[in-house]
Design an enzyme around this catalytic site. Structure first.
Site, PDB file in Angstrom:
ATOM      1  N   GLU A 112      -2.022  -8.789   3.969  1.00 35.87           N
ATOM      2  CA  GLU A 112      -1.606  -9.495   5.349  1.00 35.87           C
ATOM      3  C   GLU A 112      -3.271  -8.936   6.256  1.00 35.87           C
ATOM      4  O   GLU A 112      -3.595 -10.081   6.957  1.00 35.87           O
ATOM      5  CB  GLU A 112      -1.150  -8.414   6.343  1.00 35.87           C
ATOM      6  CG  GLU A 112      -1.624  -6.923   6.477  1.00 35.87           C
ATOM      7  CD  GLU A 112      -1.995  -6.347   5.873  1.00 35.87           C
ATOM      8  OE1 GLU A 112      -0.752  -6.189   4.757  1.00 35.87           O
ATOM      9  OE2 GLU A 112      -1.956  -5.000   5.859  1.00 35.87           O
ATOM     10  N   CYS A 132       0.887  -1.021   0.002  1.00 38.98           N
ATOM     11  CA  CYS A 132      -0.114   0.535   0.252  1.00 38.98           C
ATOM     12  C   CYS A 132       0.895   1.388  -0.681  1.00 38.98           C
ATOM     13  O   CYS A 132       1.772   1.747  -1.447  1.00 38.98           O
ATOM     14  CB  CYS A 132      -1.297  -0.198   1.095  1.00 38.98           C
ATOM     15  SG  CYS A 132      -2.417   1.184   0.833  1.00 38.98           S
ATOM     16  N   HIS A 175      -3.776  -5.095   0.246  1.00 42.80           N
ATOM     17  CA  HIS A 175      -3.044  -5.943   1.850  1.00 42.80           C
ATOM     18  C   HIS A 175      -3.503  -7.386   2.029  1.00 42.80           C
ATOM     19  O   HIS A 175      -4.336  -7.785   2.872  1.00 42.80           O
ATOM     20  CB  HIS A 175      -3.472  -5.017   2.683  1.00 42.80           C
ATOM     21  CG  HIS A 175      -3.657  -3.284   2.854  1.00 42.80           C
ATOM     22  ND1 HIS A 175      -2.830  -3.711   4.166  1.00 42.80           N
ATOM     23  CD2 HIS A 175      -3.875  -2.464   2.600  1.00 42.80           C
ATOM     24  CE1 HIS A 175      -2.886  -2.127   3.813  1.00 42.80           C
ATOM     25  NE2 HIS A 175      -3.785  -1.059   3.019  1.00 42.80           N
TER      26      HIS A 175
END
Ligand SMILES: *[C@@H]1O[C@H](CO)[C@@H](O)[C@H](O)[C@H]1NC(C)=O
Ligand SMILES: *[C@@H]1O[C@H](CO)[C@@H](O)[C@H](O)[C@H]1NC(C)=O
Ligand SMILES: *[C@@H]1O[C@H](CO)[C@@H](O)[C@H](O)[C@H]1NC(C)=O
Length: 317
Positions: free
Chosen positions: A246, A133, A244
């Site tokens: 994660e 990001c 993202h």
């Protein structure tokens, strides 16, 4: 009260009594990789009471889940200290967030490591960098030498990736089973939380960016702009995702669109493993085990921030 105790314990450099007896080894593949995650200035007033810089725990877990240990890279160190740390770690991870891409300490410190990494890789000293990001955006600023961002709003939305023709030969997705690659191109497995990005047009018109990176995927933002969503260094082990990975495994706040399907989790696992495996190719290491354990993130305790942020836990420094 309890929080600030944890935080100050974390902010000091703890004296660690544990000294590893295991040799650090000379073998070609480094099976004890350590990834540096750059801390970032806290941008939210409610979080600042815990510290001036932070790393959300989701990124730490993401790296740890793939078989690496994490060192938080503090922003307030001298360049000599950063240079020494660079020679001790096996990769750099740039987190998402919200700080200035040119003037913040986060950006300036990332630039210092980025230039060291360019030089190291040129000399055959393998050193991977990953940006997620804001970290992705920062990589484009560092490579282009200018900020090419424009409005590409994709806030709290999930997309499948629109793979480019270069994706077929990409390293990032090479270990993906073909069904998972197909799922990633058809199912909304990627979480997006950005207002700005680099449009495909801006990227393709910049020779520095196209020279260094292959565009692996693009997406269409909520405002109709086509933005670059995944990049991979052509020669350098530098990787970036505007999305993202994660959150698929490590963020659960029901107010946000975090994909948690088994395919989404699988994508997250394989990409984390991919980057940590890149770190295994780095031979950097700490000069001794005590120096290593003194800076590992195990010296710090995360704070529960679920009520005041999109994260469940975060480390503060
Ligand atoms: C950086 O900040 C930490 C935590 O606040 C502090 O312990 C350390 O002494 C600082 N280092 C420098 C070089 O200012
Ligand atoms: C995917 O990319 C191709 C080639 O760049 C483009 O023609 C197409 O419109 C894109 N599709 C979506 C859904 O973004
Ligand atoms: C994020 O998206 C989800 C799913 O569309 C929605 O339920 C939620 O309200 C959104 N959250 C915010 C903060 O906009």
């Amino acid at each position: 009260m309890g929080f600030s105790v944890l935080v100050s314990a974390c902010a000091c450099v703890c004296v660690c009594v544990y000294v590893s007896a295991a040799p650090l080894g000379d073998e070609a593949e480094n099976d004890r990789p350590i990834i540096g995650i750059l801390t970032q200035e806290v941008d939210s007033e409610v979080m600042r009471k815990f510290g001036n810089t932070y790393i959300p725990s989701s990124y730490v877990k993401y790296i740890e889940s793939a078989g690496a240990r994490v060192v938080p890279i503090r922003l307030n160190q001298s360049f000599a200290e950063h240079e020494k740390l660079f020679k001790s770690i096996n990769g750099l991870f740039l987190i998402g967030g919200a700080v200035n891409l040119e003037t913040s300490d986060f950006a300036r410190t990332a630039g210092f490591y980025f230039r060291l990494a360019l030089k190291a890789n040129d000399q055959g000293d393998y050193f991977p960098i990953w940006g997620t990001c804001l970290g992705f955006q920062l990589l484009t600023v560092l490579v282009a030498g200018e900020n090419l961002l424009s409005k590409t709003t994709a806030e709290n939305v999930t997309y499948p990736l629109n793979f480019s023709s270069e994706a077929l030969s990409s390293r990032m997705f090479s270990s993906f089973p073909s069904e998972l690659r197909r799922a990633l191109s058809e199912e909304p497995l990627t979480a997006n939380f950005h207002h700005y990005g680099v449009t495909k047009e801006a990227f393709m018109n910049n020779e520095k960016l196209t020279g260094l990176f292959s565009v692996i995927s693009t997406n269409i933002a909520q405002n109709g702009a086509e933005f670059v969503s995944t990049i991979e260094g052509r020669k350098y082990p530098f990787y970036g995702v505007q999305w993202h990975p994660e959150v698929n495994r490590f963020q659960w706040n029901p107010h946000y669109s975090f994909p948690h399907s088994s395919n989404a989790v699988h994508v997250s696992s394989l990409l984390a493993q991919f980057f940590v495996n890149e770190g295994r190719r780095s031979t950097h290491r700490f000069s001794d085990a005590a120096e290593e354990s003194a800076v590992l993130i195990y010296n710090c305790n995360p704070v529960y921030v679920e009520k005041i942020s999109a994260y469940e836990q975060s480390y503060f420094f």
